[in-house]
Design a protein around this motif. Structure first.
Motif, short mmCIF file in Angstrom:
data_model
loop_
_atom_site.label_atom_id
_atom_site.label_comp_id
_atom_site.label_asym_id
_atom_site.label_seq_id
_atom_site.Cartn_x
_atom_site.Cartn_y
_atom_site.Cartn_z
N ASP A 1 11.10 20.06 -8.54
CA ASP A 1 11.99 19.37 -9.47
C ASP A 1 12.74 18.29 -8.72
OD1 ASP A 1 11.20 21.31 -11.22
OD2 ASP A 1 13.10 22.41 -11.20
N TYR A 2 12.83 17.11 -9.33
CA TYR A 2 13.77 16.09 -8.85
C TYR A 2 14.90 16.09 -9.86
CZ TYR A 2 9.99 14.26 -5.88
OH TYR A 2 9.00 14.10 -4.96
N GLY A 3 15.97 16.79 -9.57
CA GLY A 3 17.03 16.93 -10.57
C GLY A 3 16.48 17.62 -11.81
N PRO B 1 -3.90 10.69 -12.27
CA PRO B 1 -3.32 9.38 -12.58
C PRO B 1 -2.00 9.17 -11.84
CG PRO B 1 -3.81 10.63 -14.58
CD PRO B 1 -3.96 11.57 -13.44
N ASN B 2 -1.49 7.97 -11.91
CA ASN B 2 -0.19 7.68 -11.31
C ASN B 2 0.85 8.66 -11.85
OD1 ASN B 2 -0.91 4.19 -11.69
ND2 ASN B 2 -1.06 5.40 -9.85
N GLY B 3 1.65 9.19 -10.93
CA GLY B 3 2.71 10.09 -11.35
C GLY B 3 2.26 11.52 -11.60
N ALA B 4 1.02 11.83 -11.26
CA ALA B 4 0.51 13.19 -11.50
C ALA B 4 1.21 14.22 -10.62
CB ALA B 4 -0.99 13.22 -11.24
N GLY B 5 1.72 13.78 -9.49
CA GLY B 5 2.39 14.70 -8.58
C GLY B 5 1.63 14.91 -7.27
N LYS B 6 0.70 14.03 -6.96
CA LYS B 6 -0.08 14.18 -5.74
C LYS B 6 0.79 13.98 -4.50
CE LYS B 6 -2.79 10.75 -6.92
NZ LYS B 6 -2.15 10.39 -8.21
N THR B 7 1.49 12.85 -4.48
CA THR B 7 2.33 12.57 -3.32
C THR B 7 3.40 13.63 -3.17
OG1 THR B 7 1.94 10.20 -3.50
CG2 THR B 7 3.90 10.87 -2.31
N ALA C 1 0.89 8.79 5.07
CA ALA C 1 1.68 8.70 3.85
C ALA C 1 1.13 7.59 2.97
CB ALA C 1 3.14 8.44 4.18
N GLN C 2 1.57 7.59 1.71
CA GLN C 2 1.07 6.57 0.79
C GLN C 2 1.50 5.17 1.25
OE1 GLN C 2 1.74 7.58 -3.29
NE2 GLN C 2 0.61 5.85 -4.05
N HIS C 3 2.73 5.07 1.74
CA HIS C 3 3.17 3.83 2.39
C HIS C 3 2.77 3.95 3.84
CE1 HIS C 3 6.23 6.19 4.34
NE2 HIS C 3 6.37 6.81 3.18
N THR D 1 -6.97 10.45 -3.76
CA THR D 1 -7.62 9.16 -3.91
C THR D 1 -7.68 8.78 -5.38
OG1 THR D 1 -9.63 7.87 -3.50
CG2 THR D 1 -9.93 10.21 -3.94
N HIS D 2 -7.77 7.47 -5.62
CA HIS D 2 -8.00 6.98 -6.97
C HIS D 2 -9.44 6.50 -7.13
CE1 HIS D 2 -4.04 7.43 -8.54
NE2 HIS D 2 -3.49 6.76 -7.55
N TYR D 3 -10.21 6.59 -6.03
CA TYR D 3 -11.61 6.16 -6.09
C TYR D 3 -12.50 7.37 -6.36
CZ TYR D 3 -9.82 1.98 -3.83
OH TYR D 3 -9.11 0.86 -3.50
N1 LIG Z 1 12.40 10.90 -5.18
C1 LIG Z 1 12.10 11.03 -6.48
N2 LIG Z 1 13.07 11.18 -7.40
C2 LIG Z 1 12.77 11.34 -8.70
N3 LIG Z 1 11.54 11.35 -9.21
C3 LIG Z 1 10.52 11.19 -8.35
C4 LIG Z 1 10.75 11.03 -6.94
N4 LIG Z 1 9.55 10.91 -6.34
C5 LIG Z 1 8.63 10.98 -7.32
N5 LIG Z 1 9.20 11.16 -8.53
C6 LIG Z 1 8.50 11.31 -9.81
O1 LIG Z 1 7.65 12.43 -9.72
C7 LIG Z 1 6.42 12.17 -10.39
C8 LIG Z 1 5.28 12.39 -9.45
O2 LIG Z 1 5.28 11.39 -8.49
P1 LIG Z 1 4.22 11.30 -7.31
O3 LIG Z 1 4.64 10.21 -6.42
O4 LIG Z 1 4.04 12.65 -6.73
O5 LIG Z 1 2.90 10.90 -8.10
P2 LIG Z 1 1.46 10.54 -7.54
O6 LIG Z 1 0.52 11.50 -8.17
O7 LIG Z 1 1.47 10.47 -6.07
O8 LIG Z 1 1.23 9.11 -8.18
P3 LIG Z 1 0.53 7.78 -7.56
O9 LIG Z 1 -0.92 7.93 -7.87
O10 LIG Z 1 1.12 6.67 -8.36
O11 LIG Z 1 0.84 7.72 -6.13
C9 LIG Z 1 6.53 10.75 -10.93
O12 LIG Z 1 6.86 10.80 -12.29
C10 LIG Z 1 7.63 10.12 -10.14
O13 LIG Z 1 8.32 9.17 -10.89
#
Ligand SMILES: Nc1ncnc2c1ncn2[C@@H]1O[C@H](COP(=O)(O)OP(=O)(O)OP(=O)(O)O)[C@@H](O)[C@H]1O
Ligand SMILES: [Mg+2]
Lengths: 347, 264
Positions: free
Chosen positions: A56-58, A81-87, A126-128, A235-237
């Motif tokens: 949880d983020y908050g 997809p973007n925002g799935a929670g991988k990172t 890391a992603q960056h 990966t996205h590929y």
């Molecule tokens: N520090 C943070 N504070 C609040 N929300 C966050 C934080 N980091 C990530 N999120 C949210 O958590 C969700 C998952 O993010 P995450 O970066 O894990 O996605 P991802 O699967 O890596 O996406 P991408 O393919 O774009 O890298 C997203 O909705 C993002 O906005």
């Protein structure tokens, strides 16, 4: 004179049906079961294990209870997809982000309890990039290695080896700002490999690379794996996932939607064949209802319609009025889109 | 439990502090000419302009001390503040937010307590470099009357520890890059001018004097002046202890705040 006594219920001695062999069968069976016993230890002990993982983020639930296991020597993929929670998941794995609920074990260590020992053993991309712009290419590598107590000649030799490995030996003294995006990515990988980690956690390692560099990276990932490392990567590929990953999970909205080997996932969610049906102008709805009346599951893909199925699809859909039909092999991309839908994320 | 050890800083690897320090040293070597010009030339201008320009119009202070002799140790001590403050606030903020270097370090087996120590000790190293350069010039100009003044060098290092810690605390709570400038205008500048470096604190309004004495630089200026003239007393010891106390508060505060900011 020889007398045979034959008792009731007893069959006369038969010839051994299996021809005599060397080594003897019993010995081979023993070796086989001993190997099994030894292997079973490896087979049943995942090197990465996530149990009921939440983040949880908050108020926001980014990861909503995921479980997975990665076996030693595997390349394990995370798609989504973007925002799935991988990172988010990978940052928890590499112990830079606290776990809200659940547990992670890496190489038998509980990540929440022994974060530093975990970080001693893993390599992270890391992603960056997180490269140091005040240091040159070579300094970036040796400075990082020092945090793992790799110093002096060992660090120098390894840095040279890595720069060669990634085709950057000409750029050892270059400033980071003079590198192309792809070179930065390769340097980030080189940095993670500096320490010969047992486990590599790679967040989109090949994003921004050209096809040449990406193939180079794949080759290197295979070599690293051959040397005994385990790789968890996102990966996205889809092509990359299909080629590289032994197994993978597809995530969305913080949950795992499906898992398996790339081939199994394709068979399960997209059949073996995909028919791409391009209706002529204005006949989309008619074609669609025609297909549906045939009992087909029709999906929109760009301006076309797709139907998945077995080889028989070729005959069934060979002729469709007012539409051009093309057949192709189903791919992981089909699986991905079928599972995660068409909506854009991060809106 | 290991996390407890981490939280309390018991799990501490000094080699990592050196690693972080070495990173800064490598970066500094890359552009030392530009960097040292800024941190050495500027205090020299202040020394010359204030000491010999303004100083001409100022009467002797505290008996037989010329204004030049009065102001020189103050300028040396006060100028130790800037490089440390700059490295650990603006510099650290850039490294953390724009280049994600802190994240790289903590995803390697570096703990934030070691990272913060490396940052602050490097800030102090830069402070000591400036101190050495300005002290040398002041000595050559004949403004230093005691051989005890060599101890101003470690004092400069201590000033660096205090302001390095303060800078890092600010970097870890500053909401934006823009707000980073505030530490220089709102905190650095008043401390620089009102810590007794340029005029005796006794000449301030009596209501303001306690504030001036509480400033984190005042103790250092006071001790530097004592070392420069060779005239030392208990008040100098208190000044020194105050500085040490501040350094030992800012340091743990900095890595606790960094943890709050980065470990999310
Ligand atoms: N520090 C943070 N504070 C609040 N929300 C966050 C934080 N980091 C990530 N999120 C949210 O958590 C969700 C998952 O993010 P995450 O970066 O894990 O996605 P991802 O699967 O890596 O996406 P991408 O393919 O774009 O890298 C997203 O909705 C993002 O906005
Ligand atoms: Mg991501």
């Amino acid at each position: 004179m020889i007398r045979y006594t034959v008792r009731v219920g007893e069959t006369p001695p038969l010839k051994d049906p299996i021809p005599p062999s060397f080594p003897p069968l019993r010995f081979r069976l023993f070796v086989w079961s001993a190997c099994n016993f030894l292997m079973s230890d490896i087979q049943t002990n995942p090197i990465i294990k996530a149990v009921g993982l939440h983040k949880d983020y908050g108020e926001f639930h980014a990861v909503k209870g995921i479980d997975f296991e990665v076996m030693p020597g595997e390349i394990f993929g995370m798609l989504g997809p973007n925002g799935a929670g991988k990172t988010t998941t990978m940052r928890m794995l590499s112990s830079v982000s606290p776990i809200t609920a659940g547990q992670i074990f890496i190489d038998g260590l509980n990540v929440a309890e022994e974060p530093r020992k975990v970080r001693d053993r893993i390599g992270v991309v890391a992603q960056h990039d997180g490269l140091d712009p005040d240091l040159n290419v070579h300094q970036n590598l040796v400075t990082y290695a020092r945090y793992f107590s790799i110093t002096g000649k060992a660090a120098e030799d390894r840095a040279r080896e890595m720069l060669e490995f990634f085709g950057m030996d000409q750029r050892a003294d270059s400033g980071i700002h003079t590198l192309s995006g792809g070179m930065k990515r390769r340097l980030t990988l080189a940095r993670a490999f500096m320490t010969r980690p047992k486990v590599l956690i790679l967040d989109e390692p090949s994003t921004g690379l050209d096809p040449q560099a990406r193939n180079r990276v794949w080759e290197q990932l295979f070599r690293i794996r051959e040397a005994g490392a385990t790789i968890l990567m996102s990966t996205h590929y889809m092509e990359e996932a299909a080629q590289l990953c032994d197994r993978l999970v597809i995530m969305d909205y913080g949950k795992i939607l499906s898992r398996g080997t790339p081939d199994d996932l394709v068979m399960e969610h997209a059949g073996s064949l995909t028919a791409v049906i391009r209706p002529t102008n204005g006949s989309g709805p008619a074609v669609r209802s025609k297909l549906e009346s045939m009992g087909k599951d029709v999906r929109e893909r760009g301006a076309a319609l797709v139907v998945h199925g077995p080889e028989e699809l070729r005959k069934e859909l060979g002729q469709i009025d007012n539409a051009a039909v093309r057949f192709r092999v189903s791919t992981l991309e089909d699986v991905f889109l079928n599972l995660t839908g068409r909506e854009l994320r991060d809106e | 439990m290991a996390t407890l050890a981490m939280r309390t800083g018991l799990d501490f690897r000094p080699a990592n502090v050196y690693g972080v320090w070495l990173r800064h040293w490598l970066a500094f070597k890359g552009g030392w000419l530009v960097d040292s010009t800024a941190i050495v030339i500027e205090p020299l201008f202040v020394l010359l302009a204030v000491g010999f320009g303004i100083g001409k119009f100022v009467e002797d202070i505290q008996g037989n001390l010329s204004y030049q002799e009065f102001v020189a140790p103050g300028i040396i001590a006060a100028n130790a503040m800037w490089p440390a403050l700059f490295n650990c606030s603006w510099g650290a903020y850039q490294r953390m937010e724009n280049h994600k270097i802190f994240e790289t370090m903590i995803s390697a087996p570096v703990n934030l307590s070691e990272l913060a120590a490396g940052e602050i000790v490097w800030g102090a190293t830069r402070a000591a470099m400036t101190t050495a350069a300005v002290l040398l010039v002041a000595t050559l100009l004949g403004l230093i009357n005691s051989s005890l003044a060599i101890l101003i060098l470690p004092l400069g290092f201590l000033v660096g520890l205090v302001f390095g810690g303060m800078g890092l605390v600010y970097a870890s709570i500053a909401p934006t890059q823009h707000s980073m400038m505030l530490i220089f205008t709102l905190i650095g500048t008043p401390i620089f001018f009102f810590s007794g470096a340029f005029f005796p604190i006794a000449s301030l309004h009596t209501g303001l004097q306690p504030i001036a004495w509480a400033m984190p630089l005042t103790g250092a200026v006071h001790v530097a002046r004592g070392l420069s003239t060779g005239d030392l007393g208990m008040s100098h010891l208190y000044g020194l202890l105050y500085m040490i106390g501040l350094a030992s508060v800012f340091y743990p505060l900095s890595f606790m705040l960094l943890r709050r900011k980065l470990i999310i």
